[in-house]
Every structure is written in structure tokens, then in C-alpha cells.
Design a protein around this motif. Sequence first.
Motif, PDB file in Angstrom:
ATOM      1  N   PHE A  56      -3.787 -17.858 -39.806  1.00  0.00           N
ATOM      2  CA  PHE A  56      -4.992 -18.497 -40.277  1.00  0.00           C
ATOM      3  C   PHE A  56      -4.886 -20.064 -39.754  1.00  0.00           C
ATOM      4  CE2 PHE A  56      -5.625 -14.718 -42.791  1.00  0.00           C
ATOM      5  CZ  PHE A  56      -7.213 -14.768 -42.838  1.00  0.00           C
ATOM      6  N   THR A  57      -3.704 -20.806 -39.702  1.00  0.00           N
ATOM      7  CA  THR A  57      -3.521 -22.171 -39.486  1.00  0.00           C
ATOM      8  C   THR A  57      -3.989 -22.485 -37.892  1.00  0.00           C
ATOM      9  OG1 THR A  57      -1.885 -22.357 -41.300  1.00  0.00           O
ATOM     10  CG2 THR A  57      -2.198 -24.183 -39.503  1.00  0.00           C
ATOM     11  N   TYR A  58      -3.398 -21.662 -37.101  1.00  0.00           N
ATOM     12  CA  TYR A  58      -3.353 -21.996 -35.810  1.00  0.00           C
ATOM     13  C   TYR A  58      -4.453 -21.212 -34.914  1.00  0.00           C
ATOM     14  CZ  TYR A  58       0.956 -24.444 -36.539  1.00  0.00           C
ATOM     15  OH  TYR A  58       1.950 -25.304 -36.922  1.00  0.00           O
ATOM     16  N   VAL A  59      -4.789 -20.120 -35.347  1.00  0.00           N
ATOM     17  CA  VAL A  59      -6.027 -19.258 -34.673  1.00  0.00           C
ATOM     18  C   VAL A  59      -7.472 -19.681 -35.335  1.00  0.00           C
ATOM     19  CG1 VAL A  59      -6.815 -16.864 -34.343  1.00  0.00           C
ATOM     20  CG2 VAL A  59      -4.354 -17.308 -34.245  1.00  0.00           C
ATOM     21  N   PHE A  60      -7.558 -19.720 -36.502  1.00  0.00           N
ATOM     22  CA  PHE A  60      -8.901 -19.906 -37.215  1.00  0.00           C
ATOM     23  C   PHE A  60      -8.895 -21.435 -37.528  1.00  0.00           C
ATOM     24  CE2 PHE A  60      -7.830 -15.476 -38.152  1.00  0.00           C
ATOM     25  CZ  PHE A  60      -8.685 -14.854 -37.485  1.00  0.00           C
ATOM     26  N   LEU A  79      -6.346 -23.796 -46.930  1.00  0.00           N
ATOM     27  CA  LEU A  79      -5.892 -22.388 -46.957  1.00  0.00           C
ATOM     28  C   LEU A  79      -4.953 -22.112 -47.766  1.00  0.00           C
ATOM     29  CD1 LEU A  79      -5.892 -19.686 -45.225  1.00  0.00           C
ATOM     30  CD2 LEU A  79      -4.176 -20.840 -43.828  1.00  0.00           C
ATOM     31  N   MET A  80      -3.954 -22.906 -48.036  1.00  0.00           N
ATOM     32  CA  MET A  80      -2.631 -22.670 -48.721  1.00  0.00           C
ATOM     33  C   MET A  80      -2.868 -21.914 -50.043  1.00  0.00           C
ATOM     34  SD  MET A  80      -0.663 -22.472 -46.290  1.00  0.00           S
ATOM     35  CE  MET A  80       0.349 -21.900 -47.393  1.00  0.00           C
ATOM     36  N   ALA A  81      -3.631 -22.485 -50.785  1.00  0.00           N
ATOM     37  CA  ALA A  81      -3.836 -21.773 -52.346  1.00  0.00           C
ATOM     38  C   ALA A  81      -4.062 -20.498 -52.217  1.00  0.00           C
ATOM     39  CB  ALA A  81      -5.010 -22.757 -52.987  1.00  0.00           C
ATOM     40  N   GLY A  82      -4.976 -20.222 -51.143  1.00  0.00           N
ATOM     41  CA  GLY A  82      -5.325 -18.890 -51.221  1.00  0.00           C
ATOM     42  C   GLY A  82      -4.503 -17.932 -50.470  1.00  0.00           C
ATOM     43  N   ILE A  83      -3.514 -18.466 -49.451  1.00  0.00           N
ATOM     44  CA  ILE A  83      -2.242 -17.452 -49.037  1.00  0.00           C
ATOM     45  C   ILE A  83      -1.577 -17.406 -50.194  1.00  0.00           C
ATOM     46  CG2 ILE A  83      -0.412 -17.531 -47.499  1.00  0.00           C
ATOM     47  CD1 ILE A  83      -2.987 -17.009 -45.877  1.00  0.00           C
ATOM     48  N   ALA A 141       6.304 -21.691 -49.517  1.00  0.00           N
ATOM     49  CA  ALA A 141       5.948 -23.062 -49.895  1.00  0.00           C
ATOM     50  C   ALA A 141       6.470 -24.080 -48.723  1.00  0.00           C
ATOM     51  CB  ALA A 141       6.232 -23.576 -51.143  1.00  0.00           C
ATOM     52  N   LEU A 142       7.659 -23.790 -48.457  1.00  0.00           N
ATOM     53  CA  LEU A 142       8.613 -24.508 -47.599  1.00  0.00           C
ATOM     54  C   LEU A 142       7.871 -24.384 -46.200  1.00  0.00           C
ATOM     55  CD1 LEU A 142      12.185 -23.569 -48.445  1.00  0.00           C
ATOM     56  CD2 LEU A 142      10.905 -25.772 -48.861  1.00  0.00           C
ATOM     57  N   VAL A 143       7.461 -22.982 -45.854  1.00  0.00           N
ATOM     58  CA  VAL A 143       6.734 -22.907 -44.391  1.00  0.00           C
ATOM     59  C   VAL A 143       5.376 -23.595 -44.344  1.00  0.00           C
ATOM     60  CG1 VAL A 143       5.684 -21.027 -43.016  1.00  0.00           C
ATOM     61  CG2 VAL A 143       7.659 -20.475 -44.074  1.00  0.00           C
ATOM     62  N   ALA A 144       4.733 -23.264 -45.587  1.00  0.00           N
ATOM     63  CA  ALA A 144       3.699 -24.323 -45.502  1.00  0.00           C
ATOM     64  C   ALA A 144       3.756 -25.753 -45.416  1.00  0.00           C
ATOM     65  CB  ALA A 144       3.040 -24.069 -46.871  1.00  0.00           C
ATOM     66  N   LEU A 145       4.830 -26.384 -45.768  1.00  0.00           N
ATOM     67  CA  LEU A 145       5.122 -27.804 -45.657  1.00  0.00           C
ATOM     68  C   LEU A 145       5.360 -27.925 -44.106  1.00  0.00           C
ATOM     69  CD1 LEU A 145       7.420 -28.636 -48.749  1.00  0.00           C
ATOM     70  CD2 LEU A 145       5.179 -29.352 -48.351  1.00  0.00           C
ATOM     71  N   LEU A 146       5.936 -27.022 -43.599  1.00  0.00           N
ATOM     72  CA  LEU A 146       6.115 -27.087 -41.952  1.00  0.00           C
ATOM     73  C   LEU A 146       4.907 -27.125 -41.075  1.00  0.00           C
ATOM     74  CD1 LEU A 146       9.215 -24.879 -41.871  1.00  0.00           C
ATOM     75  CD2 LEU A 146       9.294 -27.418 -41.704  1.00  0.00           C
ATOM     76  N   VAL A 147       3.967 -26.429 -41.706  1.00  0.00           N
ATOM     77  CA  VAL A 147       2.721 -26.538 -40.904  1.00  0.00           C
ATOM     78  C   VAL A 147       1.567 -27.427 -41.412  1.00  0.00           C
ATOM     79  CG1 VAL A 147       3.001 -23.852 -40.396  1.00  0.00           C
ATOM     80  CG2 VAL A 147       1.423 -24.690 -42.363  1.00  0.00           C
TER      81      VAL A 147
END
Length: 281
Positions: A56-60, A79-83, A141-147
Motif C-alpha cells: 500500500f505504501t509504495y504501490v498505491f 494508512l498505518m492506523a488502518g493497517i 510498528a517498527l516496520v511502519a517507522l522504517l517506511v
Amino acid sequence: MSAVTDAVRVAPPGNPITQSIRDSLVVAKRNLIRMSRIPEMVIFGLIQPIMFVVLFTYVFGGSMNIGGTTDPDVYTEFLMAGIFAQTVTFATAGAGAGIADDMHKGLIDRFRSLPMARGAVLTGRTLADLVQTALTLAVLALVALLVGWRTHTGIGEVLGAFGLLLLLGYAFTWVGALIGLSVRTPEAATSGGLIWLFPVTFISNAFVDSSRMTPWLQHVADWNPFSATVQACRELFGNPGVSPSDAWPMQHPVWASLIYSILIIVIFRTLAVRKYRSAAG
């Protein structure tokens, strides 16, 4: 398994509430030990939400209009709250499959023969699933911080948002428990748990602004319990939210999230325990 059953069997009688809590914790410990011995259960549970974040981050991300802008960074925070919410609710399918597997293998019959609180079997299972969900949420959450995801509020608000997410996940786990008790095989429980999750998570404000939906669909999305938690988390994270709506859950998302989650727990725990008692009767 013998250690668990022995622990329950030798437990001295006492206050029913105390006994129920003790029995629930014993069952929860049993399930956590089982999860630790099958690490692929946790690993596979992490792969799907991480894939959703990346896709969702990089494609949409560059094509979504949020607040009048198509800035990918804005969409990432939206997006992240939804994920996060999708991740905790999709744990429902695993919970249902686990309970169905226990039923299929006759484990529930073994517990039934022990002097333990009837609801403790289900409560212990859901508590163990909650611990696994919390671990998954922390890694995500750690992955989200990375993106590129960031919060813009205090630590109290951020922790409150994650608390609402875990409460929603725990509530939906009881839906999974009821499904697991109502089917004959773990495969059926997994399928049954996912069929209703997709419309609940996608007819919501999780991935798009619900104001861009057709009027009747927007009304459904705005009153969706899933949407209330997503919107509450966005407010508590300080992330971009959906366009203003007159729907009460969107005006008071934190309260709506709490009320929805508590109602789901009360209703589906009652139904699941009743189903368990009838199946064990």
C-alpha cells in the motif's frame, strides 16, 4: 499437557471468580508455550501485515488523494492506523482455527473432564492470542517507522491508540472463538473467519477517505466499528484523518471505539461460552 492438567486438577477450590481467573491463566500459559514451540505461527502472522504495509505504501501511496494531496508521505501516515487495525482483526481467523483444532483433536473433551471453570478454556485461548497480537503489533510498528510513519502526539496518546487496537483485536477474537466452536474443522474456521473480515475491513475508512464513497456506502463505513477504531487511532497518533462526517462514531471516535469493542466482547463472549457449554454438555 500433563503438567497443565495436573496444575488445574490439584488447584484447591475457592472463590469462583478467583478460580476462573486462575484457570484462564493456566490455559493461556499452555497456549503461549505451544506458540513458542511453533515459531512459524508467529512468523507467518507477521508476513501478511508487513506485505500490506509495503504494497500500500509504495504501490498505491502516490495515487491516493488524502486531504487534497497525493503526497506518499501523507498517505503513509493515513494508512498505518488502518493497517494496525486490520492486523489485530485478522488475528480472529487464527483464533477460530486454533479453537476448532482443539475441538477436532479432542482437547476440549480433556478440559471438560477437569474441575475448572467452563469459560476459562475460551478466555485463556483468547488471552494467549492477545499476547501474540501485541507482539505482531510491536514488530509492525517498527516496520511502519522504517517506511516513514510518524506520530505527532505525546506518549500517552500513542499508548492509548495501541490500547484501543488491542481491545478491538480482543473483541474480534471472541467472534473467532464462536466461529471455531461452530464448525467441524480448522480449515472451515479459517475460511469462515476471513469471509466476513474482508468487507468489514475494506468497507471502512482504513485505506481510503470514506467521503469519496457513494452515500449509502459511506454511511455503512462511518458506522463500522472497525472505522471508529481507525479514526480514533489517527486522532491519537496525530495522523491525517478522513474528511469531516456527521456520523456520531466519526465525531467521537475514541468513545465509539470503546463502546463498540466492549459490546462485541459482552455479546460474543456470552454466545461463545454458551456454545462451548452446549458442545461440552
